[in-house]
Design a protein around this motif. Sequence first.
Motif, short mmCIF file in Angstrom:
data_model
loop_
_atom_site.label_atom_id
_atom_site.label_comp_id
_atom_site.label_asym_id
_atom_site.label_seq_id
_atom_site.Cartn_x
_atom_site.Cartn_y
_atom_site.Cartn_z
N LYS A 54 0.87 -1.17 0.00
CA LYS A 54 0.00 0.00 0.00
C LYS A 54 0.91 1.22 0.00
O LYS A 54 1.85 1.30 0.78
N SER A 55 0.65 2.17 -0.91
CA SER A 55 1.45 3.38 -1.01
C SER A 55 0.54 4.60 -0.96
O SER A 55 -0.50 4.62 -1.61
N VAL A 56 0.96 5.61 -0.21
CA VAL A 56 0.26 6.89 -0.15
C VAL A 56 1.28 7.95 -0.56
O VAL A 56 2.31 8.11 0.09
N MET A 57 1.00 8.65 -1.67
CA MET A 57 1.94 9.63 -2.21
C MET A 57 1.26 10.99 -2.32
O MET A 57 0.48 11.22 -3.24
N PRO A 58 1.55 11.90 -1.37
CA PRO A 58 0.99 13.25 -1.48
C PRO A 58 1.59 13.95 -2.69
O PRO A 58 2.79 13.80 -2.98
N PHE A 59 0.80 14.73 -3.40
CA PHE A 59 1.33 15.45 -4.55
C PHE A 59 2.51 16.34 -4.18
O PHE A 59 3.42 16.52 -4.97
N GLN A 60 2.52 16.88 -2.96
CA GLN A 60 3.63 17.75 -2.55
C GLN A 60 4.95 17.00 -2.48
O GLN A 60 6.02 17.60 -2.49
N GLU A 61 4.92 15.65 -2.42
CA GLU A 61 6.15 14.86 -2.38
C GLU A 61 6.49 14.22 -3.73
O GLU A 61 7.52 13.56 -3.86
N ILE A 62 5.63 14.42 -4.72
CA ILE A 62 5.88 13.85 -6.05
C ILE A 62 6.71 14.83 -6.87
O ILE A 62 6.33 15.97 -7.07
N MET A 63 7.86 14.35 -7.31
CA MET A 63 8.75 15.18 -8.11
C MET A 63 8.38 15.10 -9.59
O MET A 63 8.43 16.09 -10.30
N SER A 64 8.01 13.90 -10.06
CA SER A 64 7.61 13.80 -11.47
C SER A 64 6.64 12.65 -11.68
O SER A 64 6.64 11.66 -10.96
N LEU A 65 5.81 12.86 -12.69
CA LEU A 65 4.87 11.86 -13.18
C LEU A 65 5.22 11.67 -14.65
O LEU A 65 5.13 12.61 -15.42
N GLN A 66 5.66 10.48 -15.01
CA GLN A 66 6.11 10.30 -16.38
C GLN A 66 5.67 8.96 -16.95
O GLN A 66 5.41 8.03 -16.22
N GLY A 67 5.60 8.93 -18.27
CA GLY A 67 5.31 7.68 -18.95
C GLY A 67 6.59 6.90 -19.13
O GLY A 67 7.69 7.42 -18.97
N GLY A 68 6.42 5.63 -19.45
CA GLY A 68 7.60 4.79 -19.68
C GLY A 68 7.97 4.02 -18.45
O GLY A 68 7.36 4.16 -17.40
N SER A 69 8.98 3.18 -18.60
CA SER A 69 9.37 2.34 -17.50
C SER A 69 10.75 1.76 -17.74
O SER A 69 11.12 1.43 -18.87
#
Length: 114
Positions: A54-69
């Motif tokens: 289970k993961s909880v990720m506040p937007f304030q702690e997200i540095m990037s949202l990207q496609g690919g892997s």
Amino acid sequence: ATGRKAERRRAELRSFNLPPSEVLLQCWPVIAPPGWLYLTPNYVCFCSNAVLTKSVMPFQEIMSLQGGSSHLLVRPSKAIEIVLRDGRRHTYGELGDRDATLAQLRLAARRAQQ
């Protein structure tokens, strides 16, 4: 059946112990790892009963949202990678419409920063 499924998703969202003001905006099934990705106004959450995570990720702690892997088992064209400020990376793959999901996540991130 749709009403029961929606209520089940909302119940799963409550299990993240988010502030009461958080409401479910959208959720998506994820194949790799198997589970569900949840979007609220200020958080992205993931839950998998199959791999017990289970993961909880506040937007304030997200540095990037990207496609690919970079994950070998996930097709880059179907994956989203969330990079947190502390360097942790979460990859979610085999999303039905990766580009639309990524667009919704980015829009929510912009709104959370306002």
